[in-house]
Design a protein around this motif. Structure first.
Motif, PDB file in Angstrom:
ATOM      1  N   LEU A 239       0.836  -1.198   0.000  1.00  0.00           N
ATOM      2  CA  LEU A 239       0.000   0.000   0.000  1.00  0.00           C
ATOM      3  C   LEU A 239       0.873   1.251   0.000  1.00  0.00           C
ATOM      4  N   ALA A 240       1.950   1.237   0.790  1.00  0.00           N
ATOM      5  CA  ALA A 240       2.860   2.380   0.817  1.00  0.00           C
ATOM      6  C   ALA A 240       3.461   2.620  -0.560  1.00  0.00           C
ATOM      7  N   THR A 241       3.807   1.534  -1.255  1.00  0.00           N
ATOM      8  CA  THR A 241       4.353   1.679  -2.604  1.00  0.00           C
ATOM      9  C   THR A 241       3.318   2.253  -3.560  1.00  0.00           C
ATOM     10  N   ALA A 242       2.062   1.805  -3.427  1.00  0.00           N
ATOM     11  CA  ALA A 242       0.999   2.328  -4.298  1.00  0.00           C
ATOM     12  C   ALA A 242       0.756   3.811  -4.045  1.00  0.00           C
ATOM     13  N   LEU A 243       1.015   4.247  -2.821  1.00  0.00           N
ATOM     14  CA  LEU A 243       0.824   5.656  -2.475  1.00  0.00           C
ATOM     15  C   LEU A 243       2.096   6.479  -2.643  1.00  0.00           C
ATOM     16  N   SER A 244       3.188   5.826  -3.047  1.00  0.00           N
ATOM     17  CA  SER A 244       4.474   6.519  -3.252  1.00  0.00           C
ATOM     18  C   SER A 244       4.985   7.161  -1.968  1.00  0.00           C
ATOM     19  N   VAL A 245       4.801   6.453  -0.854  1.00  0.00           N
ATOM     20  CA  VAL A 245       5.189   6.969   0.451  1.00  0.00           C
ATOM     21  C   VAL A 245       6.019   5.912   1.163  1.00  0.00           C
ATOM     22  N   ASP A 303       0.197  13.732  -6.593  1.00  0.00           N
ATOM     23  CA  ASP A 303       0.630  15.066  -6.179  1.00  0.00           C
ATOM     24  C   ASP A 303       0.654  15.051  -4.644  1.00  0.00           C
ATOM     25  N   ILE A 304       1.835  15.000  -4.072  1.00  0.00           N
ATOM     26  CA  ILE A 304       2.000  14.814  -2.627  1.00  0.00           C
ATOM     27  C   ILE A 304       2.373  16.140  -1.985  1.00  0.00           C
ATOM     28  N   LYS A 305       1.572  16.536  -1.011  1.00  0.00           N
ATOM     29  CA  LYS A 305       1.809  17.772  -0.286  1.00  0.00           C
ATOM     30  C   LYS A 305       1.946  17.472   1.207  1.00  0.00           C
ATOM     31  N   PRO A 306       2.914  18.087   1.881  1.00  0.00           N
ATOM     32  CA  PRO A 306       3.026  17.872   3.336  1.00  0.00           C
ATOM     33  C   PRO A 306       1.904  18.583   4.083  1.00  0.00           C
ATOM     34  N   LEU A 307       1.384  17.916   5.096  1.00  0.00           N
ATOM     35  CA  LEU A 307       0.358  18.509   5.964  1.00  0.00           C
ATOM     36  C   LEU A 307       0.920  18.925   7.308  1.00  0.00           C
ATOM     37  N   LEU A 308       1.824  18.113   7.838  1.00  0.00           N
ATOM     38  CA  LEU A 308       2.395  18.354   9.162  1.00  0.00           C
ATOM     39  C   LEU A 308       3.893  18.185   9.070  1.00  0.00           C
ATOM     40  N   ALA A 345       2.900  13.881   7.992  1.00  0.00           N
ATOM     41  CA  ALA A 345       1.593  13.700   7.354  1.00  0.00           C
ATOM     42  C   ALA A 345       1.679  14.198   5.916  1.00  0.00           C
ATOM     43  N   PHE A 346       1.067  13.433   5.012  1.00  0.00           N
ATOM     44  CA  PHE A 346       1.009  13.791   3.602  1.00  0.00           C
ATOM     45  C   PHE A 346      -0.448  13.805   3.139  1.00  0.00           C
ATOM     46  N   ALA A 347      -0.760  14.740   2.260  1.00  0.00           N
ATOM     47  CA  ALA A 347      -2.026  14.764   1.536  1.00  0.00           C
ATOM     48  C   ALA A 347      -1.727  14.459   0.077  1.00  0.00           C
ATOM     49  N   LEU A 348      -2.368  13.416  -0.458  1.00  0.00           N
ATOM     50  CA  LEU A 348      -2.101  12.965  -1.811  1.00  0.00           C
ATOM     51  C   LEU A 348      -3.351  13.145  -2.675  1.00  0.00           C
ATOM     52  N   SER A 349      -3.140  13.562  -3.891  1.00  0.00           N
ATOM     53  CA  SER A 349      -4.269  13.750  -4.814  1.00  0.00           C
ATOM     54  C   SER A 349      -3.820  13.434  -6.233  1.00  0.00           C
ATOM     55  N   GLU A 359     -11.249  14.454  -8.528  1.00  0.00           N
ATOM     56  CA  GLU A 359      -9.947  14.334  -7.874  1.00  0.00           C
ATOM     57  C   GLU A 359      -9.998  13.240  -6.810  1.00  0.00           C
ATOM     58  N   GLN A 360      -9.070  12.305  -6.884  1.00  0.00           N
ATOM     59  CA  GLN A 360      -8.953  11.268  -5.871  1.00  0.00           C
ATOM     60  C   GLN A 360      -8.014  11.746  -4.768  1.00  0.00           C
ATOM     61  N   ARG A 361      -8.426  11.504  -3.527  1.00  0.00           N
ATOM     62  CA  ARG A 361      -7.655  12.022  -2.398  1.00  0.00           C
ATOM     63  C   ARG A 361      -7.378  10.922  -1.381  1.00  0.00           C
ATOM     64  N   THR A 362      -6.164  10.905  -0.886  1.00  0.00           N
ATOM     65  CA  THR A 362      -5.791  10.032   0.212  1.00  0.00           C
ATOM     66  C   THR A 362      -4.891  10.826   1.154  1.00  0.00           C
ATOM     67  N   ALA A 363      -4.697  10.298   2.342  1.00  0.00           N
ATOM     68  CA  ALA A 363      -3.822  10.947   3.318  1.00  0.00           C
ATOM     69  C   ALA A 363      -3.131   9.878   4.140  1.00  0.00           C
ATOM     70  N   VAL A 364      -1.879  10.122   4.450  1.00  0.00           N
ATOM     71  CA  VAL A 364      -1.093   9.246   5.319  1.00  0.00           C
ATOM     72  C   VAL A 364      -0.589  10.099   6.469  1.00  0.00           C
ATOM     73  N   ILE A 365      -0.880   9.676   7.690  1.00  0.00           N
ATOM     74  CA  ILE A 365      -0.488  10.423   8.888  1.00  0.00           C
ATOM     75  C   ILE A 365       0.291   9.487   9.796  1.00  0.00           C
TER      76      ILE A 365
END
Length: 447
Positions: A239-245, A303-308, A345-349, A359-365
């Motif tokens: 899952l981490a690989t699919a999310l590029s994290v 498109d990965i953006k930092p949240l925290l 924390a990352f916000a992915l779209s 737009e598909q959105r996911t987040a990893v914290i």
């Protein structure tokens, strides 16, 4: 003195007209906003929204009686009453029973609770955009379905234990978001009517079929929230690989927490946030106990953006963290520890593969404790959690209130300009007045 009835009649008519105008002013009203940009009135978007609300709105303000805060709140709500008279406003003094206020999660003097059709939402900022968007969310009839992965020791959305998420689930329910458990068997599939899947810190390794379904859910365009913890080896690497994290080794520690009174370095306090719609306008401190740092993989399909983000005094501690008073930890530059600032924390779209092409959105914290029953009431944890869920659920049909500030409200002068202005008022203007008075006196003396 001769009697002139027409004078008395005219006076009586004037008095009668004045009384009639006074009476009509209590029955009829006329409002005209002459301020620049009409900033003393509601925008057309808000007015149109208020016309669609077919039930009364209750606003409860937790504001103390001291100061002018209640008056400012009353004046602001009065603008909404012009378009919707059945908006009620009640005040509760938080200083009368501070313990009860803490139980309700009230943290800011003047905090608002907006209620509509049995649902409610809290506001810590008083402006047209925040209040109108809260009313918009509360007016939506469709309940959002959030599925919390269960059966592997995850945090329970209906649990009352310290580590569970029962309190936060009730917050979500007030906003029309229902949290339900999701148990995936060998051939189980995530229902298509699910709006969001949450992975809240599994304690045992997940079956390969479950991990494959989670990855497939993401590839099908589903929204996902993954809450991770240090040392969480549960088989979610695909899952981490699919999310590029990538989840970094060790526990994120931050020495800057000492200035906030945090004795445990594994408690990361965040006071400043990267620019993102989730954190826009968030000025509250959030607390993350026992968190893990994250990194982006190269060649990401998102498109990965930092949240925290932690401070420069943070690092990934790979050793044992003892909580005794005499224990110390330090950054090991020769090992595999990484120095901050680090993202937790990352916000992915990305463009969704679904037919709607939204737009598909996911987040990893890198922490799940911040939403738990134990830590939800700390600082802005509750506010941040609500913002994250609203963003993941693509709650973007928000009211954009344009900036209607008055032009030229600030006068910037140089030091020389200030000197000239002060000299003009203190010397030149009094001298002119004195000269004018002297000239008038001299001319009268000559007559």
């Amino acid at each position: 003195m001769p009697f002139r009835p027409h004078r008395w009649l005219r006076a009586a008519l004037i008095i009668a007209a004045a009384l009639l105008l006074g009476f009509l002013s209590t029955r009829l009203s006329f409002r005209q906003d002459w301020t620049a940009g009409a900033r003393a009135s509601l925008g057309p978007q808000t007015t149109a929204l208020l016309r669609t609300l077919d039930a009364p709105v209750e606003v409860v303000s937790y504001a103390s009686e001291v100061g002018a805060l209640r008056g400012a709140i009353g004046d602001f709500i009065a603008r909404y009453r012009v378009a919707k008279p059945d908006i009620s406003l009640a005040f509760v003094d938080p200083t009368v029973d501070p313990a009860a206020m803490r139980e309700r999660g009230v943290q800011v003097d003047g905090e608002l609770e907006v209620r509509y059709k049995g649902r409610s939402e809290r506001l810590k900022v008083l402006n047209e955009r925040e209040l109108s968007n809260a009313l918009l969310r509360l007016s939506r009839s469709r309940e959002r379905m959030v599925a919390f992965l269960s059966g592997n020791g995850e945090r329970k959305p209906d649990g009352a234990a310290n580590a569970d998420l029962g309190q936060f689930a009730r917050v979500l329910l007030d906003q029309g978001i229902r949290a339900v458990p999701l148990v995936l068997g060998p051939n189980a599939r995530i229902p298509d009517n699910t709006d969001l899947v949450v992975i809240a810190n599994p304690r045992v390794p997940l079956a390969d079929a479950v991990v494959a379904e989670l990855v497939d859910w993401v590839e099908r365009g589903g929204a996902l929230l993954w809450l991770s913890e240090p040392g969480e080896a549960v088989g979610l690497d695909p899952l981490a690989t699919a999310l590029s994290v990538r989840v970094l080794d060790g526990t994120l520690v931050d020495g800057s927490g000492a200035r906030l009174g945090l004795g445990d370095p594994s408690f990361v306090a965040v006071t400043a946030y990267p620019a993102h719609p989730v954190t826009q306008g968030l000025n509250l401190t959030t607390l993350f106990p026992q968190s893990v740092a994250l990194a982006q993989l190269t060649g990401a399909r998102w498109d990965i953006k930092p949240l925290l983000r932690s401070s420069a005094q943070s690092w990934t501690e790979t050793g044992v963290i003892s909580r005794t008073a005499e224990s110390t930890i330090r950054y090991d530059a020769d090992g595999q520890e990484m120095r901050g600032p680090l993202d937790l924390a990352f916000a992915l779209s990305r463009l969704s593969p679904r037919p709607d092409r939204r737009e598909q959105r996911t987040a990893v914290i890198g922490d799940g404790d911040f939403l738990s029953n134990s830590f939800l009431g700390n600082g802005g944890n509750r506010e941040l959690g609500v913002r994250i869920f609203n963003w993941l659920l693509a709650d973007d049909d928000l009211i954009e209130v344009p900036d209607r500030a008055a032009p030229d409200r600030e006068l910037v002068l140089s030091q020389a300009g200030l000197g000239l202005l002060g000299g003009g008022f203190l010397v030149v203007l009094p001298s002119l007045l004195a000269a004018t008075g002297g000239l008038l006196w001299w001319r009268r003396r000559r007559r």
